[in-house]
Design an enzyme around this catalytic site. Structure first.
Site, mmCIF file in Angstrom:
data_model
loop_
_atom_site.group_PDB
_atom_site.id
_atom_site.type_symbol
_atom_site.label_atom_id
_atom_site.label_comp_id
_atom_site.label_asym_id
_atom_site.label_seq_id
_atom_site.Cartn_x
_atom_site.Cartn_y
_atom_site.Cartn_z
ATOM 1 N N ARG A 57 0.853 -1.184 0.000
ATOM 2 C CA ARG A 57 0.000 0.000 0.000
ATOM 3 C C ARG A 57 0.893 1.241 0.000
ATOM 4 N NH1 ARG A 57 -1.890 -3.637 3.918
ATOM 5 N NH2 ARG A 57 -4.007 -4.428 3.551
ATOM 6 N N LYS A 86 -1.641 -2.980 8.091
ATOM 7 C CA LYS A 86 -2.771 -2.616 8.940
ATOM 8 C C LYS A 86 -2.698 -3.359 10.267
ATOM 9 C CE LYS A 86 -6.124 -1.311 5.393
ATOM 10 N NZ LYS A 86 -7.458 -1.589 4.799
ATOM 11 N N HIS A 115 -4.640 2.388 -5.261
ATOM 12 C CA HIS A 115 -4.305 0.967 -5.143
ATOM 13 C C HIS A 115 -4.027 0.293 -6.489
ATOM 14 C CE1 HIS A 115 -4.385 0.481 -0.978
ATOM 15 N NE2 HIS A 115 -5.398 -0.336 -0.802
ATOM 16 N N ARG A 134 -1.043 -1.946 -6.639
ATOM 17 C CA ARG A 134 -1.279 -3.107 -5.760
ATOM 18 C C ARG A 134 -2.202 -4.115 -6.453
ATOM 19 N NH1 ARG A 134 -1.256 -4.633 -0.286
ATOM 20 N NH2 ARG A 134 -3.238 -5.314 0.613
ATOM 21 N N HIS A 137 -3.544 -9.634 3.501
ATOM 22 C CA HIS A 137 -4.981 -9.764 3.759
ATOM 23 C C HIS A 137 -5.213 -10.762 4.888
ATOM 24 C CE1 HIS A 137 -6.129 -8.460 -0.603
ATOM 25 N NE2 HIS A 137 -5.937 -7.420 0.194
ATOM 26 N N TYR A 172 -9.477 -10.884 -6.916
ATOM 27 C CA TYR A 172 -8.577 -10.869 -8.068
ATOM 28 C C TYR A 172 -8.785 -12.061 -8.987
ATOM 29 C CZ TYR A 172 -6.385 -7.209 -5.364
ATOM 30 O OH TYR A 172 -6.171 -6.056 -4.653
#
Length: 295
Positions: A146, A170, A241, A244, A267, A276
């Site tokens: 990110r 995160k 993004h 990414r 994730h 994806y």
């Protein structure tokens, strides 16, 4: 109620380790919620019931708020009410039986491999900022980081000898991501020439620096991406993004397994990574329609 929101956010920060951006979003969501309750003459937590929360969600929908945003606000409300029950401030959770709005996952925009190559080739290598910018683009595409992770990447967290970097994502969760040969070469060039010039005798623990020798900002980094996308004549909308998304899509198109891509992206839930696979299916359908004799 406002004081309780701040207590709740402090709990999320200290106990759950949520990022500052997430806390800002939750504060905004809960302020909208409390504002709605006060307009509905609900001035005490004990008076809130399921219908008030449902009415809030419908009011948000009537204002044109997207289903994704409403779902996020409901998530904040749920966490808030669970916190109140756990702390003994209220006896029951009125959000417990409320269903989330049905979400349609939007297929994210991506660049093709050729577009990515054109984008990365744009920064010139005759000046220090161009060398830095090439290293930034190579790193973003090589790792799927990110933008916020890239600006906070520390020099000591990059090991060019073994080709890995350690990234903090995160919730302060760390992950290790491989670097390709081209990204390694680009970062080496930046470290050996440009970074020292940008530092101007100062010291910094961060890898990517601005022209004043300080940590580059998210806004500046994103302007760099947009600048070179424009130079590369890329027509697609450039969003934060997109590199990414392109990283993940190109890996899956070439046979990478979903779990590995999930780990590299950071994730926590594989269902987030599965978006994806839909991109891949859409691409296959488009190729089939274009080339099959009986589409």
């Amino acid at each position: 109620m406002t004081e309780l929101i701040e207590t709740f956010l402090n709990y999320l920060s200290v106990e759950r380790g949520l990022s500052n951006n997430t806390l800002i979003a939750y504060r905004e969501d809960l302020n909208f919620y409390i504002g709605f309750l006060l307009k509905s003459h609900i001035d005490a937590l004990s008076k809130i019931d399921k219908n008030h929360i449902t009415n809030f969600m419908f009011a948000q929908k009537d204002k044109g708020i997207s289903a994704n945003s409403i779902a996020r606000r409901l998530a904040a409300i749920r966490m808030f009410h669970r916190f109140l029950v756990r702390e003994g401030i209220t006896k029951s959770d009125p959000s417990n039986l409320i269903d989330s709005p049905r979400l349609w996952k939007k297929i994210p925009d991506t660049l093709s491999v050729n577009e990515m190559e054109a984008l990365i080739a744009q920064p010139g290598l005759r000046d220090h900022q161009g060398i830095r910018d090439r290293a930034i683009l190579e790193t973003l595409y090589a790792t799927g980081m990110r933008v916020s992770e890239a600006v906070n990447l520390k020099k000591d967290n990059v090991n060019l000898d073994i080709g890995f970097l350690r990234c903090t994502g995160k919730g302060n969760k760390e992950r290790v991501i491989p670097l390709g040969k081209k990204a390694i070469a680009s970062i080496k060039r930046y470290l050996e020439s440009s970074r020292l010039k940008l530092l101007k005798g100062k010291g910094s623990e961060f890898l990517f620096l601005n022209r004043f020798g300080n940590k580059i900002s998210r806004v500046s980094l994103w302007k760099i991406v947009k600048k070179y996308a424009l130079a590369a004549k890329i027509k697609k909308p450039i969003k934060p993004h997109i590199l990414r998304h392109s990283f993940a899509t190109h890996l899956l198109e070439r046979g990478a397994d979903l779990r590995s891509v999930q780990e590299m992206l950071g994730h926590s839930n594989i269902s987030t990574t599965q978006i994806y696979t839909h991109i891949n299916k859409d691409r296959l359908k488009a190729i089939h329609r274009m080339f099959h004799p009986r589409p």
